[in-house]
Design a protein around this motif. Structure first.
Motif, short mmCIF file in Angstrom:
data_model
loop_
_atom_site.label_atom_id
_atom_site.label_comp_id
_atom_site.label_asym_id
_atom_site.label_seq_id
_atom_site.Cartn_x
_atom_site.Cartn_y
_atom_site.Cartn_z
N VAL A 2 0.87 -1.21 -0.05
CA VAL A 2 0.07 -0.12 -0.01
C VAL A 2 0.78 1.39 0.23
CG1 VAL A 2 -1.62 1.29 1.28
CG2 VAL A 2 -1.81 -1.07 1.22
N VAL A 3 0.66 2.21 -1.05
CA VAL A 3 1.43 3.27 -1.18
C VAL A 3 0.54 4.57 -0.97
CG1 VAL A 3 3.31 2.25 -2.26
CG2 VAL A 3 1.39 3.27 -3.71
N ASN A 4 0.99 5.56 -0.88
CA ASN A 4 0.20 7.00 -1.00
C ASN A 4 0.74 7.71 -2.09
OD1 ASN A 4 2.28 8.08 0.24
ND2 ASN A 4 1.14 8.92 2.17
N ARG A 5 0.15 8.92 -2.36
CA ARG A 5 0.60 9.94 -3.42
C ARG A 5 1.94 10.27 -3.21
NH1 ARG A 5 -1.95 10.43 -8.54
NH2 ARG A 5 -4.16 9.80 -8.17
N ASP A 6 2.51 10.47 -1.99
CA ASP A 6 3.90 10.94 -1.92
C ASP A 6 4.87 9.70 -1.81
OD1 ASP A 6 3.77 9.83 0.51
OD2 ASP A 6 3.83 11.73 1.84
N GLU A 7 4.45 8.65 -2.09
CA GLU A 7 5.19 7.40 -2.51
C GLU A 7 5.92 6.81 -1.17
OE1 GLU A 7 8.19 7.84 -5.67
OE2 GLU A 7 6.68 9.03 -6.89
N THR A 8 4.98 6.99 -0.12
CA THR A 8 5.35 6.48 1.07
C THR A 8 4.86 5.04 1.09
OG1 THR A 8 5.46 8.31 2.30
CG2 THR A 8 5.48 6.56 3.87
N ILE A 9 5.46 4.03 1.32
CA ILE A 9 5.17 2.64 1.57
C ILE A 9 4.43 2.71 3.08
CG2 ILE A 9 5.41 0.26 1.52
CD1 ILE A 9 6.21 1.26 -1.05
N HIS A 10 3.20 2.40 3.18
CA HIS A 10 2.56 2.12 4.22
C HIS A 10 1.94 0.59 4.73
CE1 HIS A 10 1.04 6.31 5.06
NE2 HIS A 10 1.52 6.36 3.89
N PHE A 11 2.49 -0.26 3.76
CA PHE A 11 2.01 -1.70 3.91
C PHE A 11 3.08 -2.47 3.05
CE2 PHE A 11 0.09 -5.86 3.42
CZ PHE A 11 0.23 -6.45 4.64
N TRP A 12 3.78 -3.66 3.49
CA TRP A 12 4.51 -4.66 2.48
C TRP A 12 4.54 -6.03 2.97
CZ3 TRP A 12 7.55 -2.73 -1.66
CH2 TRP A 12 8.21 -3.65 -2.03
N LYS A 13 4.19 -6.60 2.29
CA LYS A 13 4.17 -8.14 2.55
C LYS A 13 4.65 -8.94 1.58
CE LYS A 13 1.22 -11.87 4.64
NZ LYS A 13 -0.21 -12.28 4.85
N GLU A 14 5.61 -10.06 1.57
CA GLU A 14 6.15 -10.61 0.73
C GLU A 14 5.47 -12.20 0.75
OE1 GLU A 14 10.23 -10.42 -0.16
OE2 GLU A 14 10.25 -8.20 0.37
N MET A 15 5.07 -12.81 -0.31
CA MET A 15 4.54 -14.29 -0.34
C MET A 15 5.23 -14.99 -1.31
SD MET A 15 0.66 -13.08 0.16
CE MET A 15 0.07 -15.04 0.69
#
Length: 336
Positions: A323-336
Protein backbone atom coordinates in the motif's frame (compact mmCIF):
# COMPACT_ATOMS: atom_id res chain seq x y z
CA UNK A 1 56.47 -66.50 -9.66
CA UNK A 2 53.90 -67.19 -6.93
CA UNK A 3 55.26 -64.25 -4.94
CA UNK A 4 54.80 -61.95 -7.93
CA UNK A 5 51.21 -63.15 -8.44
CA UNK A 6 50.51 -62.65 -4.75
CA UNK A 7 51.99 -59.19 -4.84
CA UNK A 8 49.97 -58.28 -7.96
CA UNK A 9 46.80 -59.58 -6.30
CA UNK A 10 47.47 -57.52 -3.19
CA UNK A 11 47.92 -54.39 -5.30
CA UNK A 12 44.71 -55.12 -7.19
CA UNK A 13 42.79 -55.56 -3.94
CA UNK A 14 44.26 -52.33 -2.61
CA UNK A 15 43.27 -50.50 -5.79
CA UNK A 16 39.74 -51.94 -5.62
CA UNK A 17 39.40 -50.87 -1.98
CA UNK A 18 40.67 -47.44 -2.87
CA UNK A 19 38.12 -47.18 -5.70
CA UNK A 20 35.38 -48.37 -3.34
CA UNK A 21 36.34 -45.84 -0.70
CA UNK A 22 36.60 -43.03 -3.25
CA UNK A 23 33.20 -43.97 -4.69
CA UNK A 24 31.65 -44.05 -1.23
CA UNK A 25 33.24 -40.69 -0.45
CA UNK A 26 31.90 -39.26 -3.70
CA UNK A 27 28.41 -40.51 -2.86
CA UNK A 28 28.59 -38.99 0.61
CA UNK A 29 29.80 -35.66 -0.79
CA UNK A 30 27.11 -35.75 -3.47
CA UNK A 31 24.44 -36.49 -0.87
CA UNK A 32 25.69 -33.56 1.18
CA UNK A 33 26.26 -31.10 -1.65
CA UNK A 34 23.13 -31.77 -3.77
CA UNK A 35 20.65 -30.35 -1.23
CA UNK A 36 22.89 -27.32 -0.76
CA UNK A 37 23.07 -26.76 -4.51
CA UNK A 38 19.30 -27.18 -4.74
CA UNK A 39 18.81 -24.70 -1.92
CA UNK A 40 21.24 -22.26 -3.52
CA UNK A 41 19.36 -22.52 -6.83
CA UNK A 42 16.05 -22.01 -5.04
CA UNK A 43 17.35 -18.94 -3.23
CA UNK A 44 18.77 -17.58 -6.48
CA UNK A 45 15.42 -18.07 -8.22
CA UNK A 46 13.48 -16.49 -5.38
CA UNK A 47 15.80 -13.50 -5.37
CA UNK A 48 15.28 -13.07 -9.11
CA UNK A 49 11.51 -13.34 -8.68
CA UNK A 50 11.61 -10.83 -5.83
CA UNK A 51 13.43 -8.32 -8.00
CA UNK A 52 10.82 -8.82 -10.72
CA UNK A 53 8.01 -8.23 -8.23
CA UNK A 54 9.76 -5.14 -6.87
CA UNK A 55 9.95 -3.81 -10.42
CA UNK A 56 6.16 -4.02 -10.48
CA UNK A 57 6.02 -1.86 -7.36
CA UNK A 58 8.31 0.71 -8.97
CA UNK A 59 6.17 0.72 -12.12
CA UNK A 60 3.13 1.38 -9.93
CA UNK A 61 4.83 4.41 -8.40
CA UNK A 62 5.71 5.65 -11.87
CA UNK A 63 2.09 5.41 -13.04
CA UNK A 64 0.87 7.27 -9.96
CA UNK A 65 3.49 9.94 -10.57
CA UNK A 66 2.34 10.38 -14.17
CA UNK A 67 -1.36 10.69 -13.30
CA UNK A 68 -2.51 14.02 -14.70
CA UNK A 69 -5.84 14.29 -12.85
CA UNK A 70 -4.67 15.74 -9.55
CA UNK A 71 -8.05 16.90 -8.28
CA UNK A 72 -9.95 13.66 -8.84
CA UNK A 73 -9.39 9.97 -9.54
CA UNK A 74 -11.39 7.56 -11.68
CA UNK A 75 -11.21 4.00 -12.95
CA UNK A 76 -9.88 5.04 -16.36
CA UNK A 77 -6.75 6.62 -14.86
CA UNK A 78 -3.48 4.90 -15.88
CA UNK A 79 -2.94 3.38 -12.42
CA UNK A 80 -6.31 1.58 -12.41
CA UNK A 81 -6.57 -0.59 -15.51
CA UNK A 82 -3.55 -0.56 -17.79
CA UNK A 83 -2.41 -3.74 -19.54
CA UNK A 84 0.43 -1.91 -21.24
CA UNK A 85 1.97 -0.91 -17.93
CA UNK A 86 1.07 -3.85 -15.70
CA UNK A 87 0.39 -7.05 -17.65
CA UNK A 88 3.26 -9.52 -18.09
CA UNK A 89 6.03 -6.95 -18.45
CA UNK A 90 9.17 -8.90 -19.37
CA UNK A 91 12.44 -7.64 -17.93
CA UNK A 92 14.50 -10.66 -19.01
CA UNK A 93 14.02 -13.45 -21.52
CA UNK A 94 12.64 -15.72 -18.82
CA UNK A 95 10.97 -13.45 -16.26
CA UNK A 96 8.28 -10.79 -15.99
CA UNK A 97 6.07 -8.94 -13.51
CA UNK A 98 2.33 -8.36 -13.42
CA UNK A 99 0.41 -6.06 -11.09
CA UNK A 100 -3.05 -7.55 -10.94
CA UNK A 101 -6.12 -8.26 -8.85
CA UNK A 102 -9.30 -10.25 -9.15
CA UNK A 103 -12.61 -8.49 -9.74
CA UNK A 104 -16.14 -9.83 -9.37
CA UNK A 105 -19.00 -9.64 -11.80
CA UNK A 106 -17.39 -10.75 -15.05
CA UNK A 107 -18.77 -14.18 -15.86
CA UNK A 108 -18.93 -17.17 -13.57
CA UNK A 109 -15.24 -17.11 -12.79
CA UNK A 110 -14.94 -13.39 -12.22
CA UNK A 111 -12.21 -11.45 -13.95
CA UNK A 112 -8.74 -10.00 -13.62
CA UNK A 113 -7.71 -6.38 -13.86
CA UNK A 114 -4.14 -5.17 -14.29
CA UNK A 115 -3.46 -2.17 -12.10
CA UNK A 116 -3.92 -0.82 -8.59
CA UNK A 117 -6.89 -0.58 -6.24
CA UNK A 118 -7.49 2.78 -4.59
CA UNK A 119 -8.29 2.34 -0.91
CA UNK A 120 -10.78 5.22 -0.97
CA UNK A 121 -13.23 3.11 -2.93
CA UNK A 122 -13.81 1.25 0.36
CA UNK A 123 -15.46 2.03 3.69
CA UNK A 124 -12.98 3.27 6.29
CA UNK A 125 -13.49 1.36 9.56
CA UNK A 126 -11.66 4.10 11.48
CA UNK A 127 -14.17 6.79 10.55
CA UNK A 128 -17.40 5.22 9.25
CA UNK A 129 -20.53 5.86 11.37
CA UNK A 130 -22.09 2.91 13.17
CA UNK A 131 -25.13 2.85 10.87
CA UNK A 132 -22.89 2.53 7.79
CA UNK A 133 -20.91 -0.28 9.42
CA UNK A 134 -24.15 -2.02 10.37
CA UNK A 135 -25.31 -2.00 6.75
CA UNK A 136 -21.94 -3.29 5.65
CA UNK A 137 -22.03 -6.29 7.99
CA UNK A 138 -25.65 -7.12 7.20
CA UNK A 139 -25.06 -7.12 3.46
CA UNK A 140 -21.43 -8.11 2.96
CA UNK A 141 -20.90 -9.95 6.25
CA UNK A 142 -24.18 -11.87 5.84
CA UNK A 143 -25.15 -11.61 9.50
CA UNK A 144 -28.42 -10.68 11.18
CA UNK A 145 -29.36 -7.07 11.94
CA UNK A 146 -28.68 -7.64 15.64
CA UNK A 147 -25.27 -9.25 15.04
CA UNK A 148 -24.32 -6.48 12.61
CA UNK A 149 -25.26 -3.80 15.13
CA UNK A 150 -23.22 -5.52 17.85
CA UNK A 151 -20.19 -5.74 15.57
CA UNK A 152 -20.56 -2.13 14.40
CA UNK A 153 -20.81 -0.77 17.94
CA UNK A 154 -17.93 -2.97 19.07
CA UNK A 155 -15.82 -1.47 16.25
CA UNK A 156 -16.82 1.97 17.51
CA UNK A 157 -15.74 1.02 21.04
CA UNK A 158 -12.47 -0.50 19.78
CA UNK A 159 -11.43 2.72 18.04
CA UNK A 160 -12.73 5.36 20.48
CA UNK A 161 -10.61 6.70 23.31
CA UNK A 162 -12.85 5.87 26.27
CA UNK A 163 -13.82 2.78 28.28
CA UNK A 164 -17.57 3.36 28.12
CA UNK A 165 -19.24 0.68 26.00
CA UNK A 166 -22.08 1.43 23.63
CA UNK A 167 -25.38 -0.38 24.29
CA UNK A 168 -24.41 -3.38 22.14
CA UNK A 169 -20.66 -2.83 22.00
CA UNK A 170 -17.67 -4.05 23.98
CA UNK A 171 -14.94 -2.32 25.94
CA UNK A 172 -12.06 -3.48 28.11
CA UNK A 173 -14.23 -5.38 30.61
CA UNK A 174 -15.43 -7.74 27.87
CA UNK A 175 -11.99 -8.46 26.40
CA UNK A 176 -10.35 -8.90 29.81
CA UNK A 177 -12.95 -11.53 30.66
CA UNK A 178 -12.06 -13.79 27.72
CA UNK A 179 -10.21 -17.08 28.18
CA UNK A 180 -7.15 -15.49 26.59
CA UNK A 181 -7.65 -11.87 27.68
CA UNK A 182 -6.33 -8.79 25.91
CA UNK A 183 -6.96 -5.06 26.06
CA UNK A 184 -9.42 -3.08 24.00
CA UNK A 185 -7.25 -0.87 21.81
CA UNK A 186 -9.15 2.43 22.18
CA UNK A 187 -7.37 3.76 19.09
CA UNK A 188 -7.66 3.50 15.32
CA UNK A 189 -7.13 0.24 13.47
CA UNK A 190 -3.66 -0.04 11.93
CA UNK A 191 -4.33 -3.15 9.83
CA UNK A 192 -7.53 -4.84 8.72
CA UNK A 193 -6.68 -8.06 10.57
CA UNK A 194 -7.32 -6.22 13.85
CA UNK A 195 -11.01 -6.72 13.08
CA UNK A 196 -10.54 -10.35 14.12
CA UNK A 197 -9.94 -9.10 17.67
CA UNK A 198 -13.29 -7.29 17.79
CA UNK A 199 -16.24 -8.90 19.51
CA UNK A 200 -18.42 -10.86 17.08
CA UNK A 201 -16.04 -10.86 14.10
CA UNK A 202 -15.27 -14.42 13.00
CA UNK A 203 -12.83 -15.48 10.29
CA UNK A 204 -15.75 -16.12 7.93
CA UNK A 205 -17.24 -12.67 8.48
CA UNK A 206 -13.83 -11.06 8.07
CA UNK A 207 -13.21 -12.89 4.79
CA UNK A 208 -16.55 -11.67 3.42
CA UNK A 209 -16.08 -7.98 4.30
CA UNK A 210 -12.32 -7.44 3.91
CA UNK A 211 -12.58 -6.44 0.25
CA UNK A 212 -14.95 -3.59 1.13
CA UNK A 213 -13.11 -1.96 4.03
CA UNK A 214 -9.89 -0.07 4.62
CA UNK A 215 -7.85 1.58 7.36
CA UNK A 216 -6.29 4.16 5.04
CA UNK A 217 -7.40 7.66 4.11
CA UNK A 218 -9.52 10.34 5.72
CA UNK A 219 -12.82 8.48 5.40
CA UNK A 220 -14.46 9.94 2.30
CA UNK A 221 -15.39 7.27 -0.25
CA UNK A 222 -14.39 8.11 -3.82
CA UNK A 223 -17.69 8.25 -5.70
CA UNK A 224 -15.80 7.74 -9.00
CA UNK A 225 -14.32 4.38 -8.03
CA UNK A 226 -16.52 2.80 -5.34
CA UNK A 227 -18.53 -0.33 -6.10
CA UNK A 228 -22.26 0.11 -6.44
CA UNK A 229 -22.76 -1.90 -3.24
CA UNK A 230 -20.44 0.40 -1.26
CA UNK A 231 -22.38 3.44 -2.44
CA UNK A 232 -25.61 1.78 -1.34
CA UNK A 233 -24.22 1.10 2.14
CA UNK A 234 -23.35 4.78 2.54
CA UNK A 235 -27.08 5.37 2.77
CA UNK A 236 -27.86 6.83 -0.67
CA UNK A 237 -30.07 3.91 -1.71
CA UNK A 238 -30.05 1.28 -4.43
CA UNK A 239 -31.58 3.35 -7.22
CA UNK A 240 -29.29 6.36 -6.80
CA UNK A 241 -26.20 4.16 -6.47
CA UNK A 242 -27.10 2.48 -9.78
CA UNK A 243 -27.67 5.85 -11.47
CA UNK A 244 -24.22 7.03 -10.38
CA UNK A 245 -22.46 3.87 -11.57
CA UNK A 246 -24.33 3.91 -14.89
CA UNK A 247 -23.28 7.54 -15.40
CA UNK A 248 -19.66 6.71 -14.53
CA UNK A 249 -19.55 3.83 -17.02
CA UNK A 250 -20.21 6.12 -19.98
CA UNK A 251 -21.69 5.19 -23.34
CA UNK A 252 -20.29 1.65 -23.51
CA UNK A 253 -21.73 0.71 -20.13
CA UNK A 254 -18.36 -0.60 -18.93
CA UNK A 255 -16.19 0.75 -16.15
CA UNK A 256 -12.48 1.46 -16.52
CA UNK A 257 -12.72 2.41 -20.21
CA UNK A 258 -11.83 5.58 -22.09
CA UNK A 259 -15.37 6.94 -22.27
CA UNK A 260 -15.92 6.83 -18.49
CA UNK A 261 -17.39 9.93 -16.86
CA UNK A 262 -15.94 11.35 -13.65
CA UNK A 263 -17.07 13.82 -11.05
CA UNK A 264 -14.24 16.28 -10.62
CA UNK A 265 -15.06 18.31 -7.51
CA UNK A 266 -16.21 17.29 -4.06
CA UNK A 267 -17.47 20.81 -3.39
CA UNK A 268 -19.80 20.79 -6.41
CA UNK A 269 -20.68 17.10 -6.20
CA UNK A 270 -24.44 17.51 -5.79
CA UNK A 271 -24.89 20.29 -8.39
CA UNK A 272 -22.78 18.30 -10.87
CA UNK A 273 -24.83 15.14 -10.32
CA UNK A 274 -28.08 17.12 -10.56
CA UNK A 275 -26.98 18.52 -13.91
CA UNK A 276 -26.18 15.05 -15.29
CA UNK A 277 -28.79 12.82 -13.67
CA UNK A 278 -32.48 12.96 -12.98
CA UNK A 279 -32.42 13.33 -9.21
CA UNK A 280 -35.47 13.40 -7.00
CA UNK A 281 -35.76 15.54 -3.89
CA UNK A 282 -35.15 12.36 -1.87
CA UNK A 283 -31.98 11.61 -3.86
CA UNK A 284 -30.63 15.09 -3.17
CA UNK A 285 -31.48 14.75 0.52
CA UNK A 286 -29.59 11.45 0.75
CA UNK A 287 -26.57 12.85 -1.09
CA UNK A 288 -26.55 15.94 1.11
CA UNK A 289 -26.66 13.80 4.25
CA UNK A 290 -23.80 11.59 3.06
CA UNK A 291 -21.69 14.54 2.02
CA UNK A 292 -22.30 16.41 5.29
CA UNK A 293 -21.16 13.28 7.13
CA UNK A 294 -17.89 13.39 5.19
CA UNK A 295 -18.65 10.12 3.40
CA UNK A 296 -18.29 11.23 -0.22
CA UNK A 297 -15.30 12.50 -2.17
CA UNK A 298 -13.80 12.36 -5.66
CA UNK A 299 -10.11 11.81 -4.93
CA UNK A 300 -7.94 8.92 -3.76
CA UNK A 301 -4.60 9.09 -1.97
CA UNK A 302 -3.84 5.48 -0.98
CA UNK A 303 -3.36 2.57 -3.38
CA UNK A 304 -3.05 -1.17 -2.87
CA UNK A 305 -1.23 -3.40 -5.33
CA UNK A 306 -0.37 -7.06 -5.76
CA UNK A 307 2.82 -7.40 -7.77
CA UNK A 308 3.85 -10.84 -9.02
CA UNK A 309 7.31 -11.84 -10.21
CA UNK A 310 7.09 -14.91 -12.45
CA UNK A 311 9.20 -17.05 -14.74
CA UNK A 312 7.86 -17.77 -18.21
CA UNK A 313 8.40 -21.52 -18.06
CA UNK A 314 7.85 -22.30 -14.37
CA UNK A 315 5.06 -22.08 -11.81
CA UNK A 316 7.23 -20.37 -9.19
CA UNK A 317 6.25 -16.83 -8.24
CA UNK A 318 6.86 -14.16 -5.62
CA UNK A 319 3.96 -11.92 -4.64
CA UNK A 320 4.33 -8.53 -2.97
CA UNK A 321 1.24 -6.92 -1.47
CA UNK A 322 1.81 -3.23 -0.84
CA UNK A 323 0.00 0.00 0.00
CA UNK A 324 1.44 3.36 -1.05
CA UNK A 325 0.17 6.91 -0.99
CA UNK A 326 0.57 9.77 -3.39
CA UNK A 327 3.86 10.92 -1.90
CA UNK A 328 5.21 7.38 -2.55
CA UNK A 329 5.44 6.40 1.12
CA UNK A 330 5.10 2.64 1.66
CA UNK A 331 2.46 2.03 4.33
CA UNK A 332 2.20 -1.75 4.00
CA UNK A 333 4.50 -4.42 2.55
CA UNK A 334 4.12 -8.19 2.61
CA UNK A 335 6.06 -10.73 0.55
CA UNK A 336 4.66 -14.17 -0.19
Amino acid sequence: MEKEVSKTGSVLIAVLWSLFLLTALALVINASITPQLTLAASLRDRMALRYLAEAGVQRSLLELRSDETEEYDALNNPWADNDEAFKEIFLTDIGYFSVEHEIAGEGEEGGKRYGLIDEERKININTAPVDVLTGLFVNAGEVSDQEAEEIAESIGDWRDGDDEAMDNGAENNYYQGLGAPYACKNANFDVLEELLLVKGVTQGIFDRVKGYVTVYGEGAVNINTADEAVLQWLGIGDDLAKKIVDYRNGGDGQGATEDDNALESAQSLIPDLSARLSLSAEDIEKLTSAQNAGLLGVRSDFYRGESYGRFQDREAAVKIIFVVNRDETIHFWKEM
